[in-house]
Design an enzyme around this catalytic site. Structure first.
Site, PDB file in Angstrom:
ATOM      1  N   LYS A 167      37.120  44.935  38.914  1.00 43.73           N
ATOM      2  CA  LYS A 167      37.196  44.587  40.336  1.00 43.73           C
ATOM      3  C   LYS A 167      38.550  45.017  40.897  1.00 43.73           C
ATOM      4  CE  LYS A 167      38.563  41.101  42.649  1.00 43.73           C
ATOM      5  NZ  LYS A 167      39.100  41.932  43.752  1.00 43.73           N
ATOM      6  N   GLU A 240      48.713  39.219  33.386  1.00 47.45           N
ATOM      7  CA  GLU A 240      49.970  39.942  33.655  1.00 47.45           C
ATOM      8  C   GLU A 240      50.350  39.622  35.091  1.00 47.45           C
ATOM      9  OE1 GLU A 240      51.643  41.425  31.418  1.00 47.45           O
ATOM     10  OE2 GLU A 240      50.169  41.740  29.829  1.00 47.45           O
ATOM     11  N   CYS A 274      55.576  45.127  39.385  1.00 46.99           N
ATOM     12  CA  CYS A 274      55.859  43.836  38.755  1.00 46.99           C
ATOM     13  C   CYS A 274      57.194  43.878  38.042  1.00 46.99           C
ATOM     14  CB  CYS A 274      54.732  43.453  37.807  1.00 46.99           C
ATOM     15  SG  CYS A 274      54.320  44.735  36.623  1.00 46.99           S
ATOM     16  N   GLU A 370      59.803  36.520  44.426  1.00 44.52           N
ATOM     17  CA  GLU A 370      59.488  37.918  44.149  1.00 44.52           C
ATOM     18  C   GLU A 370      59.249  38.623  45.479  1.00 44.52           C
ATOM     19  OE1 GLU A 370      55.618  38.798  42.439  1.00 44.52           O
ATOM     20  OE2 GLU A 370      56.471  40.485  41.363  1.00 44.52           O
TER      21      GLU A 370
END
Ligand code: NAD
Length: 470
Positions: A167, A240, A274, A370
């Site tokens: 997906k 992750e 990331c 972040e």
């Protein structure tokens, strides 16, 4: 062409469509099939139906298929890269590298053999640890590296004998659907399925009893939801998640040399990585020089559409992220000093000039959260114990880096940082053979390398009595 989903070996148009926006213009430029809950159900059912035959295929057959899957990606690299640039925003050379990287990952997996581990071989018994496939894997993918992330999960799942439902993220489904179309007649029906949603149907996979493993890449907030949804059926999980990687520059670095590498580490993929460098700590003796050099590099960076030759930094991928970053930059004006960027170029599209912020406190949101975009806070430090504590003072634990003319000295600092990866005199170096794990709230489990492959398997102990008479 309106790109379609791949379910059970068939193209499926779906009853609705997704309008895909080019982030360089802010305008819809293409549309594709949008899946329904029934389509997701069909995809899981098809993957489950394909599992018995695929899980019993030989290792050679699986490797051969992965090679063919890599070859068609390579043969269509240019057009896939163009699609990726149009939907994701990254410069064409970066898109080419991502698509080529995806094929490279498949080739790596094709070369791997899952070993049988001998635990004991004595007079009394022989104990072997075998690895069995799990079943249907759900591969849920974010928008920053849509192709590489999806293909990495597919390669690992297939090599280990699982079937998969992929997906993509709602804002970047196109290149993945194009790859699915290329694979349609290569891959046995149901072994790889690709379904799309409007960021609203992930739970149809994470809560489905026939899905035995979720391989998820995305934000920490969504990762928690994925884990909760999978708990009822005790799914295997590889998560992750987000990161807030620090870089620590020791007092013996040359600002003229190290600053370009620091800039590249922070602004790769426009900071939407990331493992981008997201907080930079520089020793006070080099602080002013590094800040000045970073600002010089940022001011010289070419920001523009990814399709334009010479562009170094494309747009931010989507409107939500763009608005979030603009708000964060506004907040930062009163908390630090912006020495480069802080604004957007004239015109349409989700562009932000690369932004460097100095003299900002550790508790500012740009430092604690972040940012996931082209904005880098630079802080000063005087003492190693202090900077190690500050770098570790976060719930994230994906990566960190330490920079020094003396690698052993940097290594000693790196050993004290709480993260799944730590780099010395570089940042963000990953590859298919290198295990990649997040510590703390940056993830659960390992992806890539043999350690990552084993997470797509169930351990099964075969224990033979040797001396028994039966
Ligand atoms: P996201 O978590 O919003 O979405 C990721 C995927 O999850 C998308 O496909 C989305 O549609 C799907 N999703 C959303 N809600 C879901 C639910 N309830 N159940 C199941 N699936 C659901 O992340 P994003 O904004 O697309 O990506 C950015 C984030 O991803 C950043 O935090 C970044 O650090 C992280 N990321 C991590 C890695 C890594 O390897 N650690 C790599 C890339 C990105």
């Amino acid at each position: 062409m309106n790109l379609q989903m791949l379910i059970g070996g068939n193209h499926v148009a779906g009853n609705q469509s997704i309008d895909v926006i080019d982030p360089a213009t802010g305008q819809v430029f293409a549309s594709c099939a949008r899946g329904s809950r029934e389509d997701f159900e069909d995809a899981v059912t098809a993957a489950a139906a394909a599992f018995p035959a695929w899980s019993q295929s030989t290792a050679e057959a699986r490797s051969a298929l992965l090679i063919r899957m890599a070859e068609v990606i390579e043969a269509n690299l240019e057009s896939l890269a163009r699609t990726l640039t149009s939907e994701q925003g990254k410069p064409i050379p970066d898109a080419q590298a991502e698509v080529g990287g995806a094929a490279y990952f498949l080739r790596y997996y094709a070369g791997q053999t899952i070993p049988v581990e001998l635990i004991e071989d004595s007079e009394a018994r022989r104990i072997e640890l075998h690895r069995r496939p799990l079943g249907v894997v759900a591969a849920i993918v974010p928008w920053n590296f849509p192709v590489l992330t999806a293909v990495n999960k597919v390669g690992a799942a297939l090599l280990t004998g699982n079937t998969v439902v992929v997906k993509p993220a709602a804002t970047t489904p196109l290149a993945t659907l194009e790859i699915a179309a290329l694979w349609k007649d290569l891959v046995p029906a149901g072994v790889v399925n690709v379904v799309t949603d409007n960021n609203d149907l992930g739970d149809a996979l994470t809560g489905h009893p026939l899905v035995r493993k979720v391989s998820f890449t995305g934000s920490t907030t969504t990762g928690s939801k994925v884990m909760a949804a999978g708990s009822a059926s005790l799914k295997r999980m590889t998560l992750e998640l987000g990161g807030n990687d620090s870089g620590i520059v020791l007092d013996d670095c040359d600002p003229e040399v190290v600053s370009q590498q620091l800039f590249n580490s922070a602004f790769v993929n426009n900071g939407q990585v990331c493992i981008a460098l997201k907080r930079l700590y520089v020793h006070e003796s080099q602080y002013d020089a590094v800040c000045a050099k970073l600002a010089e590099i940022a001011n010289a960076a070419v920001v523009g559409p990814g399709s334009q030759q010479g562009t170094q930094l494309g747009p931010v991928q989507n409107r939500v992220q763009f608005d979030k970053l603009r708000a964060l930059i506004e907040e930062t004006r009163t908390e630090g000093t912006i020495i480069a960027g802080g604004d957007s170029p004239e015109g349409e599209g989700y562009f932000i000039n690369p932004t460097i912020v100095r003299d900002i406190a550790d508790n500012a949101r740009l430092v604690t959260d972040e940012q996931f975009g082209p904005v880098l806070p630079v802080m000063r430090f005087a003492d190693i114990d202090d900077v190690v504590a500050r770098a570790n003072n976060t719930s994230f634990g994906l990566g960190n880096s330490v920079w020094s003319a003396d690698p052993a000295r940097a290594g000693a600092v790196a050993a004290r940082l709480d993260s799944g990866s730590v780099w010395i005199n570089k940042h963000g170096d990953i590859g298919p053979d290198t295990p990649f794990a997040g510590a703390k709230m940056s993830g659960v489990g390992i992806e890539m390398g043999m350690h990552g492959l084993l997470e797509f398997t169930q351990a099964k102990v075969m224990n033979y009595a040797k001396a028994a008479r039966v």
